[in-house]
Design an enzyme around this catalytic site. Structure first.
Site, PDB file in Angstrom:
ATOM      1  N   GLY A  43       0.960  -1.247  -0.128  1.00  0.00           N
ATOM      2  CA  GLY A  43      -0.146   0.077   0.050  1.00  0.00           C
ATOM      3  C   GLY A  43       0.808   1.275   0.005  1.00  0.00           C
ATOM      4  O   GLY A  43       2.000   1.311   0.123  1.00  0.00           O
ATOM      5  N   PRO A  44       0.359   2.187  -0.320  1.00  0.00           N
ATOM      6  CA  PRO A  44       0.987   3.606  -0.393  1.00  0.00           C
ATOM      7  C   PRO A  44       1.519   3.937   1.102  1.00  0.00           C
ATOM      8  O   PRO A  44       1.207   3.531   2.146  1.00  0.00           O
ATOM      9  CB  PRO A  44      -0.071   4.839  -0.813  1.00  0.00           C
ATOM     10  CG  PRO A  44      -1.275   3.998  -1.021  1.00  0.00           C
ATOM     11  CD  PRO A  44      -1.400   2.467  -0.725  1.00  0.00           C
ATOM     12  N   SER A  45       2.638   4.762   1.156  1.00  0.00           N
ATOM     13  CA  SER A  45       2.986   5.249   2.579  1.00  0.00           C
ATOM     14  C   SER A  45       1.982   5.937   3.369  1.00  0.00           C
ATOM     15  O   SER A  45       0.998   6.691   2.543  1.00  0.00           O
ATOM     16  CB  SER A  45       4.099   6.307   2.121  1.00  0.00           C
ATOM     17  OG  SER A  45       5.078   5.719   1.435  1.00  0.00           O
ATOM     18  N   GLY A  46       1.953   5.755   4.446  1.00  0.00           N
ATOM     19  CA  GLY A  46       1.069   6.241   5.368  1.00  0.00           C
ATOM     20  C   GLY A  46      -0.280   5.388   5.604  1.00  0.00           C
ATOM     21  O   GLY A  46      -1.329   5.996   6.131  1.00  0.00           O
ATOM     22  N   GLY A  48      -0.431   2.536   7.210  1.00  0.00           N
ATOM     23  CA  GLY A  48      -0.615   1.683   8.296  1.00  0.00           C
ATOM     24  C   GLY A  48       0.146   0.413   8.506  1.00  0.00           C
ATOM     25  O   GLY A  48      -0.213  -0.209   9.062  1.00  0.00           O
ATOM     26  N   LYS A  49       0.823   0.115   7.576  1.00  0.00           N
ATOM     27  CA  LYS A  49       1.644  -0.849   7.288  1.00  0.00           C
ATOM     28  C   LYS A  49       2.654  -1.253   8.561  1.00  0.00           C
ATOM     29  O   LYS A  49       2.668  -1.946   9.377  1.00  0.00           O
ATOM     30  CB  LYS A  49       2.428  -1.156   6.121  1.00  0.00           C
ATOM     31  CG  LYS A  49       1.770  -1.114   4.829  1.00  0.00           C
ATOM     32  CD  LYS A  49       2.470  -1.481   3.336  1.00  0.00           C
ATOM     33  CE  LYS A  49       3.455  -0.325   3.322  1.00  0.00           C
ATOM     34  NZ  LYS A  49       3.052   1.025   3.057  1.00  0.00           N
ATOM     35  N   THR A  50       3.399  -0.101   8.887  1.00  0.00           N
ATOM     36  CA  THR A  50       4.389  -0.224  10.049  1.00  0.00           C
ATOM     37  C   THR A  50       3.455  -0.168  11.327  1.00  0.00           C
ATOM     38  O   THR A  50       4.104  -0.737  12.320  1.00  0.00           O
ATOM     39  CB  THR A  50       5.415   1.152   9.939  1.00  0.00           C
ATOM     40  OG1 THR A  50       5.916   0.938   8.880  1.00  0.00           O
ATOM     41  CG2 THR A  50       6.422   1.157  11.141  1.00  0.00           C
ATOM     42  N   GLU A 104      10.581  -5.036   4.339  1.00  0.00           N
ATOM     43  CA  GLU A 104      11.311  -5.163   3.198  1.00  0.00           C
ATOM     44  C   GLU A 104      12.619  -4.794   3.316  1.00  0.00           C
ATOM     45  O   GLU A 104      13.292  -3.735   2.926  1.00  0.00           O
ATOM     46  CB  GLU A 104      10.640  -3.997   2.015  1.00  0.00           C
ATOM     47  CG  GLU A 104      11.346  -4.197   0.641  1.00  0.00           C
ATOM     48  CD  GLU A 104      10.878  -5.648   0.062  1.00  0.00           C
ATOM     49  OE1 GLU A 104      11.717  -6.774   0.686  1.00  0.00           O
ATOM     50  OE2 GLU A 104      10.361  -6.036  -0.715  1.00  0.00           O
TER      51      GLU A 104
END
Length: 592
Positions: free
Chosen positions: A381-384, A386-388, A511
């Site tokens: 998904g794009p930055s921001g 919520g992955k991290t 990653e």
């Protein structure tokens, strides 16, 4: 772990409660009270012995002739001075040791507290400020006890004892002497309050300045690559100037107190000598009594400076105490509460998880998906998106405001933090290393002994053994601060070796190859393949190669899941994912 959350907070405490909190905090450091009692006893002995010297001098002056000067009197006087010197020296040594016990104890308590505070606390606090609490504020408290308390206690004894003896010598002269005390206090008390305010501001500015130094010096490469030296110099100069102005204000008050005490002393001396000389001439007192009076006056006036200094330093210490109590009153992570994670591998389930940081917008919104045991799940998904943050929730750095995360049939909150986090291996893009050797970094956090064979095995699986054995000191090579003596690819392989040694069930990869050159990427990817075999793996994916091999792909956009499936399924059904895949293909073609 011990807690002092019951201590009054800095916003509500009254002065007497601040004093009580100060004493309570000292007790938490567990210094030897016996040592303090012995040290103060020696101080009292030295002070009491000193009270008899003027009386001895009086008798010597009143009856002085060469014939009356016996050798035993001289020997007695020498013995008194020697005893006073030895007692004073022992007192200073023991008080200093007592102060060091307090300093060590407070730093131990604060260091342990800081380690067990949740990550959320560090989102709100600057690291340099916390460092200042552990280093500067604890030292202020120590100085009060080891350097000023003895002078305060013995000063009180000296003043009280001297006044009692003076009343027996001449009560009229003594009353005249005491008139100066309330007049002096009327001036000193407001100055003490002003000093307290300045001292608190000084400590706050010191903490801010320490924070700036820590931040800038730890990222000095960024400063230099950005030509930001003038900017950072300006920020530092501003802090230096603020500290300078506060120091000057503190100096003004001290400059006022010093001469004031000097004027009081000189005025009292003039009055006592003039009035005393008149009373000697009229036969009311003897010359020896006048000499004793002057000596006792000195024993009253000199401790006044020590007492003033004690209260000035005490105000600083109380301000420091308030900040330490604020830290010690914060809720902390309890590593031991909860059960152990079951032995059997299980799926991990996120059920309607929502999360937002303090006073911020929602980062995750009703996120639900399953992470199959032994499979690879990629987060895209794009930055921001919520992955991290998802990784942080799984690591239990934070707790979701809504929903829950389960492992098997149990919510992960039921497991002890120690047991849960021991199941997780995390390799990030940065692969942070601690200052120390390669061996210490690979075995970091493990309580068990690791032999050389185990170390070489995991290094070999991480494709790190080659470069390690080429280094002059091998596994005992120092990596430098944050591992700066190693390349990015070498740091990644050390981090992978560390994860292999922990043998985690759940692997989380941010990653780990995205910032490497093609040669390093191939080596690190091979190491990651060794690490991922048979493990439940979550990957934050930035490259198509990682996504294609995943068993499941979760596409996140603005905190919500907008797609779940394999690479082929999402290419066919998800427009944003298809754009992501096409961009990656163009990037790879351009790289080739």
């Amino acid at each position: 772990m011990s807690s002092i959350a019951d201590l009054p907070g800095k916003n509500t405490a009254q002065p007497k409660n601040n004093w009580k909190s100060f004493v309570t905090l000292i007790n938490k450091a567990k210094p030897s009270k016996t040592m303090l009692a012995i040290a103060l006893s020696f101080s009292l002995v030295s002070t009491v012995v000193g009270l008899f010297v003027p009386l001895f001098t009086k008798n010597l002056v009143d009856g002085f002739t060469l014939d009356s000067l016996d050798s035993y009197q001289i020997i007695l006087l020498v013995c008194v001075f020697v005893a006073q010197t030895i007692a004073g020296g022992l007192s200073i040594y023991l008080l200093n040791k007592f102060g060091q016990q307090i300093l060590s104890g407070l730093r131990d308590i604060l260091w342990k507290k800081l380690l067990y505070l949740p990550v959320a606390h560090y989102d709100k606090e600057e690291t340099g400020g916390l460092i200042s609490r552990v280093t500067n504020d604890t030292n202020v408290v120590k100085q009060v006890v080891s350097e000023h308390m003895s002078g305060f206690v013995t000063g009180i004894i000296s003043i009280v004892g001297s006044i009692i003896i003076l009343f027996t010598l001449d009560w009229q002269m003594t009353l005249m002497l005491l008139i100066a005390v309330p007049l002096t206090l009327i001036i000193l008390v407001p100055l003490g309050r002003k000093m307290h305010q300045i001292s608190r501001n000084m400590q706050n500015e010191t903490a801010s300045f320490t924070s700036l130094l820590t931040q800038v010096l730890s990222e000095v490469r960024l400063v230099k690559s950005s030509n930001a030296e003038p900017i950072e110099y300006g920020r530092g100069k501003s802090g230096i100037d603020k500290l300078f102005k506060l120091g000057v204000r503190e100096g003004k008050i001290q400059a006022f107190i010093g001469p004031l005490m000097g004027i009081v002393i000189m005025a009292l001396m003039v009055v006592i000598i003039g009035y005393g000389g008149l009373r000697v001439a009229n036969g009311f007192i003897t010359a020896g009594e006048l000499v004793a009076f002057i000596l006792y006056l000195i024993q009253i006036v000199m401790p006044l400076g020590q007492i003033t200094s004690f209260f000035t330093q005490l105000q600083k210490a109380i301000g420091a105490t308030e900040r330490m109590i604020d830290i010690l009153g914060q809720p902390e992570e309890d590593q031991s509460i909860g059960s152990d994670v079951p032995v059997a591998d299980s799926d991990m389930l996120l059920n309607d998880v929502s999360f937002q940081y303090d006073n911020g917008d929602a980062i995750l919104k009703e996120v639900s998906f399953t992470v199959p045991a032994g499979k690879i799940t990629a987060l895209v998904g794009p930055s921001g998106s919520g992955k991290t943050t998802l990784f942080s929730l799984i690591e239990r750095y934070y707790e979701p405001q809504v929903g829950n995360i389960s492992y098997g049939n149990h919510e992960i909150g039921r497991f002890s933090l120690t047991s849960w986090r021991s199941q997780i291996g995390y390799v990030s893009q940065e692969s942070p290393l601690m200052s120390g050797t390669i061996r210490e970094n690979i075995t970091y956090g493990l309580s068990r002994e690791v032999d050389n064979e185990q170390l070489r095995n995991v290094a070999k699986m991480a494709y790190a053994d080659g470069f390690i054995e080429e280094l002059p000191d091998g596994y005992d090579t120092e990596v430098g601060e944050r591992g700066m003596k190693l390349s990015g690819g070498q740091r990644q392989r050390i981090a992978i070796a560390r994860a292999l040694l922990r043998n985690p069930r759940i692997l989380m990869l941010d990653e780990a190859t995205s910032s490497l050159d093609s040669t390093s990427e191939r080596v690190v990817q091979e190491a990651l393949n060794n690490l991922m075999k048979g493990r439940t793996t979550l990957v934050i994916a930035h490259r198509l190669s990682t996504v294609v091999d995943a068993d499941q792909i979760i596409f996140l956009d603005k905190g919500s899941i907008t797609g779940v499936g394999t690479h082929a399924q999402l290419v066919a059904s998800h427009e944003l994912y298809r754009e992501f895949a096409e961009q990656q293909l163009r990037y790879q073609e351009h790289s080739i």
